[in-house]
Design a protein around this motif. Structure first.
Motif, mmCIF file in Angstrom:
data_model
loop_
_atom_site.group_PDB
_atom_site.id
_atom_site.type_symbol
_atom_site.label_atom_id
_atom_site.label_comp_id
_atom_site.label_asym_id
_atom_site.label_seq_id
_atom_site.Cartn_x
_atom_site.Cartn_y
_atom_site.Cartn_z
ATOM 1 N N PHE A 1 1.108 -1.249 0.251
ATOM 2 C CA PHE A 1 0.185 0.052 -0.181
ATOM 3 C C PHE A 1 0.824 1.490 -0.104
ATOM 4 O O PHE A 1 2.167 1.294 0.792
ATOM 5 N N LEU A 2 0.643 2.168 -0.598
ATOM 6 C CA LEU A 2 1.047 3.614 -1.322
ATOM 7 C C LEU A 2 0.649 4.437 -0.740
ATOM 8 O O LEU A 2 -0.926 4.313 -1.271
ATOM 9 N N LEU A 3 0.632 5.303 0.549
ATOM 10 C CA LEU A 3 -0.472 5.813 1.111
ATOM 11 C C LEU A 3 -0.100 7.612 1.508
ATOM 12 O O LEU A 3 2.117 7.863 1.758
ATOM 13 N N GLY A 4 -0.404 8.920 1.451
ATOM 14 C CA GLY A 4 -0.453 9.341 2.154
ATOM 15 C C GLY A 4 -0.492 9.416 3.675
ATOM 16 O O GLY A 4 -0.562 9.188 4.082
ATOM 17 N N TYR B 1 3.649 2.218 2.599
ATOM 18 C CA TYR B 1 4.748 2.751 2.356
ATOM 19 C C TYR B 1 3.862 4.493 2.238
ATOM 20 O O TYR B 1 2.974 4.991 1.833
ATOM 21 N N VAL B 2 4.908 5.048 2.589
ATOM 22 C CA VAL B 2 3.930 6.482 3.216
ATOM 23 C C VAL B 2 4.902 7.610 2.913
ATOM 24 O O VAL B 2 5.832 7.428 2.486
ATOM 25 N N VAL B 3 4.725 8.625 1.647
ATOM 26 C CA VAL B 3 5.012 9.544 1.134
ATOM 27 C C VAL B 3 5.395 11.103 2.004
ATOM 28 O O VAL B 3 4.011 11.525 2.817
ATOM 29 N N SER B 4 6.143 11.035 3.088
ATOM 30 C CA SER B 4 6.383 11.999 3.532
ATOM 31 C C SER B 4 7.421 12.868 4.268
ATOM 32 O O SER B 4 8.423 12.000 4.137
ATOM 33 N N GLY B 5 7.728 13.749 4.041
ATOM 34 C CA GLY B 5 8.503 14.850 4.766
ATOM 35 C C GLY B 5 8.497 14.888 6.452
ATOM 36 O O GLY B 5 9.455 15.486 6.775
ATOM 37 N N THR B 6 7.554 14.961 7.545
ATOM 38 C CA THR B 6 7.626 14.993 8.205
ATOM 39 C C THR B 6 7.484 13.525 9.093
ATOM 40 O O THR B 6 8.211 13.248 10.557
ATOM 41 N N LEU B 7 6.962 12.589 8.850
ATOM 42 C CA LEU B 7 6.492 11.164 9.667
ATOM 43 C C LEU B 7 8.639 10.875 9.704
ATOM 44 O O LEU B 7 9.247 10.002 9.170
ATOM 45 N N THR B 8 8.717 10.485 11.216
ATOM 46 C CA THR B 8 10.002 9.819 10.575
ATOM 47 C C THR B 8 10.052 8.671 11.994
ATOM 48 O O THR B 8 11.348 7.941 11.461
ATOM 49 N N ASP B 9 9.162 8.029 12.247
ATOM 50 C CA ASP B 9 9.548 7.022 13.336
ATOM 51 C C ASP B 9 7.654 6.325 13.510
ATOM 52 O O ASP B 9 7.639 6.129 14.280
ATOM 53 N N PRO B 10 7.130 6.052 12.644
ATOM 54 C CA PRO B 10 5.945 4.682 12.371
ATOM 55 C C PRO B 10 5.995 3.790 12.961
ATOM 56 O O PRO B 10 7.055 3.294 13.197
ATOM 57 N N ALA B 11 5.055 4.333 13.918
ATOM 58 C CA ALA B 11 4.886 2.646 14.866
ATOM 59 C C ALA B 11 4.355 1.266 14.367
ATOM 60 O O ALA B 11 4.034 -0.077 14.698
ATOM 61 N N TRP B 12 3.501 1.827 12.881
ATOM 62 C CA TRP B 12 2.450 0.333 12.197
ATOM 63 C C TRP B 12 3.986 -0.601 12.134
ATOM 64 O O TRP B 12 4.533 0.133 11.066
ATOM 65 N N HIS B 13 3.299 -1.337 11.574
ATOM 66 C CA HIS B 13 4.263 -2.875 11.215
ATOM 67 C C HIS B 13 4.407 -2.478 10.043
ATOM 68 O O HIS B 13 3.070 -2.312 9.069
ATOM 69 N N ARG B 14 5.612 -2.925 9.535
ATOM 70 C CA ARG B 14 6.106 -2.949 7.934
ATOM 71 C C ARG B 14 5.440 -1.456 6.804
ATOM 72 O O ARG B 14 4.866 -1.094 6.039
ATOM 73 N N THR B 15 6.266 -0.502 7.796
ATOM 74 C CA THR B 15 5.881 1.026 7.196
ATOM 75 C C THR B 15 7.426 1.821 7.091
ATOM 76 O O THR B 15 8.213 1.042 7.922
ATOM 77 N N THR B 16 7.207 1.916 5.643
ATOM 78 C CA THR B 16 8.695 2.780 5.354
ATOM 79 C C THR B 16 8.085 4.133 4.936
ATOM 80 O O THR B 16 7.231 4.632 4.135
ATOM 81 N N LEU C 1 8.784 7.019 2.645
ATOM 82 C CA LEU C 1 9.336 7.264 1.125
ATOM 83 C C LEU C 1 9.425 9.086 0.834
ATOM 84 O O LEU C 1 8.376 9.863 0.945
ATOM 85 N N GLY C 2 10.929 9.477 1.681
ATOM 86 C CA GLY C 2 11.071 10.483 1.617
ATOM 87 C C GLY C 2 11.051 11.889 0.219
ATOM 88 O O GLY C 2 11.922 11.108 -1.009
ATOM 89 N N GLY C 3 11.452 12.754 0.742
ATOM 90 C CA GLY C 3 12.079 13.257 -1.200
ATOM 91 C C GLY C 3 11.245 13.563 -2.183
ATOM 92 O O GLY C 3 10.031 13.826 -1.847
ATOM 93 N N ASP C 4 11.698 13.936 -3.506
ATOM 94 C CA ASP C 4 10.637 13.544 -5.001
ATOM 95 C C ASP C 4 9.924 12.779 -4.655
ATOM 96 O O ASP C 4 10.102 11.130 -4.754
ATOM 97 N N VAL D 1 7.614 11.934 -7.687
ATOM 98 C CA VAL D 1 7.327 11.225 -8.281
ATOM 99 C C VAL D 1 8.721 10.199 -8.621
ATOM 100 O O VAL D 1 7.852 8.688 -8.453
ATOM 101 N N ALA D 2 9.896 10.689 -8.040
ATOM 102 C CA ALA D 2 11.004 9.541 -8.040
ATOM 103 C C ALA D 2 10.391 8.761 -7.231
ATOM 104 O O ALA D 2 11.071 7.144 -7.583
ATOM 105 N N ALA D 3 10.536 8.784 -5.906
ATOM 106 C CA ALA D 3 10.167 7.692 -4.660
ATOM 107 C C ALA D 3 9.311 6.395 -5.831
ATOM 108 O O ALA D 3 9.490 5.959 -5.216
ATOM 109 N N VAL D 4 8.139 7.138 -6.347
ATOM 110 C CA VAL D 4 6.996 6.152 -6.643
ATOM 111 C C VAL D 4 7.647 5.099 -7.788
ATOM 112 O O VAL D 4 7.519 4.059 -7.972
ATOM 113 N N LYS D 5 8.162 5.790 -8.835
ATOM 114 C CA LYS D 5 9.160 5.483 -10.011
ATOM 115 C C LYS D 5 9.906 3.987 -9.512
ATOM 116 O O LYS D 5 9.999 3.167 -9.946
#
Length: 212
Positions: free
Chosen positions: A58-61, A92-107, A109-112, A114-118
């Motif tokens: 899953f890819l989430l905002g 996979y969470v696209v975020s510039g502020t989330l640093t320590d996600p507690a939900w199991h198997r969460t990564t 994705l910072g930065g751009d 579009v590049a991260a999703v590609k």
């Protein structure tokens, strides 16, 4: 390669904000949260279960991630197919502020985005699904990274709220690969749409008459 798919609930006027409850998203004074709830039934539930069975991740905002992370880890019934998928599969969470996600198997994705999703699309697998995440969808729209849209159109007009597609993006055409009536009385139209490139145009004007 994995496909990126996006599933959204929208009103007749294209609003996707807070379909699931009054407190889900009240940003910009939105007061109509929960507008999708009266239309759900077993056929709608079956459609959702079928969709989640296709997911390999899953890819989430950030906003949708926070909503999901506060709810779905509390649903621990292994017979619940939606909870089982969300709690066990990679997120996979696209975020510039989330640093320590507690939900199991969460990564994160910072930065751009579009590049991260590609880069995410390069991995093997089936669907990496976007649910909700309007700001994320709008940031990816027209960038060639969302392979499939599942848009569930509900028979309600809201008159305002966050919309699915951004204003001012280049026109894009879609192929309808599936169309179903689901929900109470078949009132929800579930469309599966695959982008086909720039939108085509035409004309119904009559040709000029010969001889002026």
């Amino acid at each position: 390669m994995a496909e990126i798919t996006a599933t959204t609930f929208v009103s007749l006027d294209g609003v996707m904000q807070a379909p699931g409850g009054p407190s889900e998203d009240t940003s910009d004074g939105f007061r109509h949260g929960g507008w999708s709830v009266p239309y759900g039934d077993e056929t709608f539930g079956s459609y959702v279960v079928e969709e989640f069975a296709r997911a390999d991740g899953f890819l989430l905002g950030r906003r949708t991630y926070d909503i999901f992370a506060a709810y779905w880890p509390r649903i621990t019934d292994p017979a619940n197919p939606v909870a089982s998928a969300l709690n066990s599969l990679p997120k996979y969470v696209v975020s510039g502020t989330l640093t320590d996600p507690a939900w199991h198997r969460t990564t994160v994705l910072g930065g751009d985005p579009v590049a991260a999703v590609k880069k995410l699309k390069e991995q093997p697998g089936r669907e990496i699904q976007i649910h909700g995440s309007g700001a994320l969808i709008r940031s990816l729209f027209g960038q060639g990274v969302i392979d499939l849209y599942r848009v569930l159109v509900f028979p309600v007009y809201l008159g305002g709220g966050g919309r699915l597609f951004p204003d001012g993006a280049p026109p894009i055409g879609f192929e309808v690969t599936d169309r179903r009536a689901v929900g109470t009385g078949g009132g929800i139209t579930a469309l599966t749409l695959r982008p086909t490139g720039p939108a085509a145009t035409g004309s119904y004007e009559l040709p000029p008459e010969d001889g002026g």
